[in-house]
Scaffold this motif. Structure first.
Motif, PDB file in Angstrom:
ATOM      1  N   ALA A  77      38.589  35.977  36.396  1.00 23.25           N
ATOM      2  CA  ALA A  77      38.619  36.725  37.482  1.00 23.25           C
ATOM      3  C   ALA A  77      40.010  37.586  37.410  1.00 23.25           C
ATOM      4  O   ALA A  77      40.925  36.950  37.172  1.00 23.25           O
ATOM      5  CB  ALA A  77      38.212  35.907  38.809  1.00 23.25           C
ATOM      6  N   TYR A  78      40.255  38.785  38.210  1.00 21.58           N
ATOM      7  CA  TYR A  78      41.473  39.275  38.671  1.00 21.58           C
ATOM      8  C   TYR A  78      41.771  38.541  39.717  1.00 21.58           C
ATOM      9  O   TYR A  78      41.091  38.321  40.547  1.00 21.58           O
ATOM     10  CB  TYR A  78      41.299  40.557  38.681  1.00 21.58           C
ATOM     11  N   LYS A  91      43.228  39.355  42.846  1.00 20.40           N
ATOM     12  CA  LYS A  91      43.866  40.398  43.744  1.00 20.40           C
ATOM     13  C   LYS A  91      45.121  40.089  44.471  1.00 20.40           C
ATOM     14  O   LYS A  91      46.079  40.681  44.975  1.00 20.40           O
ATOM     15  CB  LYS A  91      42.654  40.941  44.568  1.00 20.40           C
ATOM     16  N   ASP A 113      41.906  36.045  46.830  1.00 22.27           N
ATOM     17  CA  ASP A 113      40.921  37.075  46.736  1.00 22.27           C
ATOM     18  C   ASP A 113      40.818  37.313  45.208  1.00 22.27           C
ATOM     19  O   ASP A 113      41.578  37.794  44.469  1.00 22.27           O
ATOM     20  CB  ASP A 113      41.645  38.247  47.318  1.00 22.27           C
ATOM     21  N   TYR A 114      39.444  36.919  44.749  1.00 23.30           N
ATOM     22  CA  TYR A 114      39.248  36.854  43.190  1.00 23.30           C
ATOM     23  C   TYR A 114      38.478  38.211  42.890  1.00 23.30           C
ATOM     24  O   TYR A 114      37.326  38.255  43.639  1.00 23.30           O
ATOM     25  CB  TYR A 114      38.481  35.706  42.905  1.00 23.30           C
ATOM     26  N   ASP A 115      38.609  38.920  42.001  1.00 18.71           N
ATOM     27  CA  ASP A 115      37.571  39.800  41.665  1.00 18.71           C
ATOM     28  C   ASP A 115      36.835  39.644  40.419  1.00 18.71           C
ATOM     29  O   ASP A 115      37.666  39.387  39.383  1.00 18.71           O
ATOM     30  CB  ASP A 115      38.335  41.218  41.394  1.00 18.71           C
TER      31      ASP A 115
END
Ligand code: FES
Ligand code: FES
Lengths: 795, 157
Positions: free
Chosen positions: A48-49, A51, A136-138
């Motif tokens: 995951a990015y 964020k 906050d994971y993308d």
């Protein structure tokens, strides 16, 4: 026991005195004044990015002193975790070596990747506050298996490494192998998986960092197999602390098995945080945290072929392996499936040509690195599976085919086609004796008896050789090592004649405090009880490279005996002066310096005393004192080997595999303490049996979650599923180590998976089964039996 | 909460939270670190102590359960002068330990086994140790140690 106890004796272990009383000192036991406690927030996503990471609520929580993210470390110029061994690919280009930040920056790449570190007054407070961090994971698609990771369009673990390929490496003569395959009467081939393992030393990892503002001195207590290497890697590359301002202490460590021979992020983070906060910071892994942050082992997918002539003689071998590196390169990650794997593919056999290709592959999993045996059990498994298959397909007895191809004792030293030259060994001798001890002759009767009870019984065999005693520095550096691999030891003789040894290896169960004392006791004639072994503290031991790769006795023991030689030499000079003889005439035997051919002598104790009270002493030419240090850099690897037999029974109704007998005859060279060697073999064999029958690190293919993330789901060998093991040594002394020792720490783990799986396949032979992947769990075996029966019925 | 109990023969009074685990109380508050913690799922047995004479996994028992009771840890096995308990001696003599991390739990479990089965068979020992993991020894010398320790305990009693 005020006596000399030397090589070959089995004194009880010195270290037991504290351990059986519960008086060991493990890192988790240590409390420093004013100490804080840290806890990690780890990624629940495989990929995951990041964020945003909002730590404000956590910072405001009770007891919280600080919360750090990857960005904080980066801003403070904290470096990435370095790789200790670089390799280059077929094309000559170096491996891809992406940065490995101690706390993730921008992207998380496996479940367990650190996202933030919370420091608080108590563990409860730190853990509670970690829950308050808002991330906050993308979330991105993840890939966990090597085959999937190489497929076109697979998720890219690194945005700039499109094919997830760290390195495409090879060894051997491809053309010679092709030619030999064209001549072959038969080709045996296999596709196999070497299952991912999680080492799980019983003591979870832990670390305490401390900083003294007044002196600028940092101290790290850590559960490490090699504190000096941590000092080097962490000090130089990660935290930029000068070596003389960094002390690393690895006190009693509760098992290592390779898992604790890497420089881990947590070590750097607690040390750095202690510097920021001016208070000691402690972190202790919970077991579930260890499962997702300790480096894992093995995890290969392999295709291999063996070319055989019409007489059952091996002509050539071809191996293609995909090796999982995990999401980042761990300290020795790329070295294990390459340099510690392919050079062992000749096994104990004459195989004129070998070619091995290894692709090291990034995936969204915990980094993979050395675990007991490291590369060599994987190689042995490939070789021995192929040999079994060739025997079966050609109608040759599987023990007989091994004999036909073994390197005879007289042929040593033996140069393999894959770099290494075996100095000594007697595989045939090991096999003969093991066959006898295992009562192979009586096996068919036991099989028939089992069949009468409705059980499948199987007999398995494996032979193996390993390269250990890591390592000749020049050779290793030529293969990509970024450090030397020698060892150092200091023999400090006190005025009383008692001895303290300071050595750079690390004892975490191997019994060094006993074995090394035996070496000194014999060499210097000092009573065993008057010798203490000190290790694991960079402030006490000048230098060292630690314990892994069965190197402690081979390399450390050699350094120790060299230091002992220097002590003796100096003692002879002192004695020559006092006995008014020339140094050349002074002999040292049984703890006494004497003038050859006379009864004039001085005891070791007298000489030690006069070295510190130098009244009658050659002060003009000799310094007072009696302490010597020596370094030893081995000239070759050592090559322990052996033959193992396993006998198992399968209950076809449940698929349960029961290990009935296990026999091992191993050549570990000269044995210093037979009791300890047996213990090492027991433990190693059981770990290998664990790989064969129980242990499996399993990831969910799509989510990348570790499914076997606790002792509930990852099956460790227990007392009730292990048989009595029959052991016998069959030693040929190593030709080039000072005492003829070869090392014994990994033998068991290398020989046993292949032996057990040979037995499992043998048991299922009536059903036409020719290969079974590890682990042979009840579910796995039950399915194989069901499917095979269905197939037979359909035919 | 205030609780009091006998710990290795001496009376202790401590305050703890209702949620404090016995293992944490022993290790962190009372600084007896011989009792080890090897897992968080009550599987490994490194934490075994005796509570009112029975072996329990101290990571799975609340500290308050010890109130008014009697706790014995590995540190309480040997005599004040350091003389080993027969089971400790047997582990030493039979090389029943390597890294020593599982050892306290193994000893406490083994002693409780002998209380229940004074002359255990190898199979009984192996079954009893289901809840104790050792990663180092392969169990063979642990089993041998317990057979010897049980014999020594029978002679001693
Ligand atoms: S710590 Fe109690 S069972 Fe593992
Ligand atoms: S001796 Fe190390 S876990 Fe048992």
């Amino acid at each position: 026991m005020s006596e000399v106890i030397g090589i070959g004796a089995s004194p009880k272990r010195k270290e037991d005195a504290r351990f059986v009383r519960g008086r060991g000192t493990y890192v988790a036991d240590i409390k420093r004044p004013d100490m804080l406690v840290g806890a990690f927030l780890r990624s629940p996503h495989a990929h995951a990015y990041l964020k945003s990471v909002d730590v404000s609520d956590a910072l405001a929580a009770p007891g919280v002193v600080a919360v750090y993210t990857g960005e904080d470390l980066k801003k403070d110029n904290v470096g990435g975790l370095p790789v200790g061994w670089g390799i280059s690919g077929k094309d000559g280009n170096p491996m891809k070596e992406p940065p490995h930040p101690p706390i993730a920056v921008g992207k998380v790449r496996y479940v367990g990747d650190a996202v933030a570190f919370v420091v608080a007054e108590t563990t409860d407070q730190a853990e509670a506050a970690a829950e308050l961090i808002r991330v906050d994971y993308d979330v991105l698609p993840a890939v966990v298996g090597v085959v999937d990771a190489l497929r076109a369009g697979a998720p890219a673990v690194y945005d700039d490494i499109e094919d997830n390929l760290c390195c495409d490496w090879d060894l051997g003569d491809a053309a010679a192998v092709e030619a030999a395959f064209r001549e072959a009467a038969h080709v045996a081939s296999v596709e196999l998986v070497n299952n991912r393992l999680i080492g799980n030393p019983l003591e979870p990892r832990a670390a305490i960092g401390e900083y003294n503002f007044a002196t600028g001195q940092y101290t790290l207590w850590t559960t490490s197999q090699f504190p000096h290497v941590v000092r080097l890697l962490m000090g130089e590359f990660v935290l930029h602390i000068p070596q003389h301002k960094l002390r690393v202490v690895a006190p009693d460590v509760g098992g290592g098995f390779g898992v604790k021979q890497f420089h881990y992020a947590e070590e750097a983070i607690v040390t750095w945080a202690a510097g920021k906060l001016g208070r000691p910071v402690k972190w202790v892994a919970r077991r579930s945290e260890g499962f997702i942050s300790d480096a894992h082992g093995r995890d290969h997918v392999t295709e291999a072929e063996l070319a055989v002539d019409e007489n059952g003689k091996f002509l050539a071998m071809r191996v293609k392996t995909l090796a999982n590196m995990g999401a980042y390169l761990s300290t020795f990650g790329p070295n294990i499936p390459t340099n510690l794997y392919a050079p062992l593919l000749s096994g104990v056999y004459r195989i004129p040509a070998i070619y091995c290709e290894v692709k090291c592959v990034f995936t969204n999993t915990v980094p993979v690195d050395a675990y007991r045996g490291a590369g060599r059990p994987e190689a042995t498994f490939v070789v021995e599976r192929l040999v079994d298959l060739a025997a079966r397909e050609m109608g040759i007895d599987k023990i007989d085919i091994r004999r036909r191809n073994m390197i005879p004792k007289e042929a040593y030293p033996y140069q393999t086609p894959v770099i290494v030259e075996y100095d000594s060994g007697d595989p045939m001798g090991c096999l003969d004796r093991a066959e006898e001890l295992a009562d192979v002759a009586g096996f068919e009767a036991r099989r028939a008896e089992a069949a009468a009870r409705g059980k499948f019984r199987g007999l398995g065999v494996s032979t193996y050789v390993e390269a250990c005693g890591l390592a000749p520095s020049r050779l290793a550096i030529g293969l990509g090592a970024r450090s030397g691999l020698y060892e150092s030891a200091t023999v400090r003789v006190h005025p009383s004649g008692a001895v303290t040894v300071l050595i750079g290896t690390h004892n975490h169960g191997q019994g060094h405090e006993t074995t090394f004392a035996q070496i000194v006791s014999q060499q210097l004639g000092v009573p065993f009880q008057d010798i203490d072994i000190v290790f694991g503290d960079t402030d006490r031991v000048q230098h060292g490279l630690g314990t892994y790769g069965s190197r402690s006795l081979v390399v450390g023991g050699a350094a120790l005996s060299r230091a002992g030689d220097k002590v003796i030499l100096k003692g002879r000079k002192i004695a020559a002066h006092q006995l008014e003889a020339s140094v050349d005439d002074i002999i040292f035997e049984n703890g006494e310096f004497s003038v050859a051919g006379t009864d004039r002598k001085k005891t070791f104790k007298e000489i030690a005393g006069s070295a510190y009270v130098p009244g009658n002493y050659p002060l003009e030419t000799l310094e007072p004192g009696l302490e010597e240090q020596a370094y030893y850099d081995p000239i070759n690897f050592t090559y322990p080997g052996g033959a193992h037999f396993a006998e198992i029974e399968i209950d076809p109704d449940t698929g349960i595999v029961t290990l009935e007998r296990y026999t091992a005859v191993d050549d570990v060279g000269t044995i210093i303490n037979p009791m300890i060697v047996e213990g090492q073999l027991h433990g190693g064999i059981v770990q290998g049996i664990g790989q064969a029958l129980f242990e499996h690190g399993v990831y969910d293919q799509s989510s990348g979650q570790l499914l076997s993330g606790s002792f509930m789901d990852y099956c460790m060998p227990r007392a009730d599923n292990m048989p009595q093991i029959v052991l016998e040594p069959h030693s040929t002394p190593c030709a080039h180590t000072p005492m003829g020792v070869k090392g014994c720490g990994e033998c068991g783990t290398i020989g046993s998976p292949a032996a057990v799986m040979s037995a499992v396949v043998d048991a299922l032979k009536p059903l036409g089964v020719s290969h079974v992947d590890m682990p042979a769990t009840p579910n796995h075996i039950w399915n194989i039996i069901r499917n095979s029966r269905a197939q037979i019925a359909a035919e | 909460m205030e609780i009091g109990f006998t710990l290795n023969g001496r009376h202790v009074e401590v305050s703890c939270k209702p949620s404090t685990l016995l293992s944490d109380l022993i290790r962190e508050q009372l600084s007896l670190t011989g009792t080890h913690v090897g897992c968080d799922t009550s599987q490994c047995g490194a934490c075994v102590v005796h509570l009112n004479g029975d072996s329990v996994k101290s990571c799975t028992v609340l500290a308050v359960a010890a109130d008014d009771g009697e706790v014995r840890t590995v540190e309480g096995l040997c005599a004040v002068d350091g003389t080993l308990h027969p089971m400790q001696q047997a582990f030493h003599e039979n090389h029943g330990l390597q890294c020593g991390f599982c050892t306290p739990g193994m000893l406490m479990s083994a002693i409780d086994l002998v209380k229940h089965i004074p002359d255990p068979t190898e199979a009984e020992i192996r079954e009893w140790l289901e809840g104790n993991i050792c990663r180092c020894t392969g169990y063979q010398n642990i089993v041998k140690s317990i057979i010897a320790g049980a014999a020594a305990m029978r002679t001693a009693s």
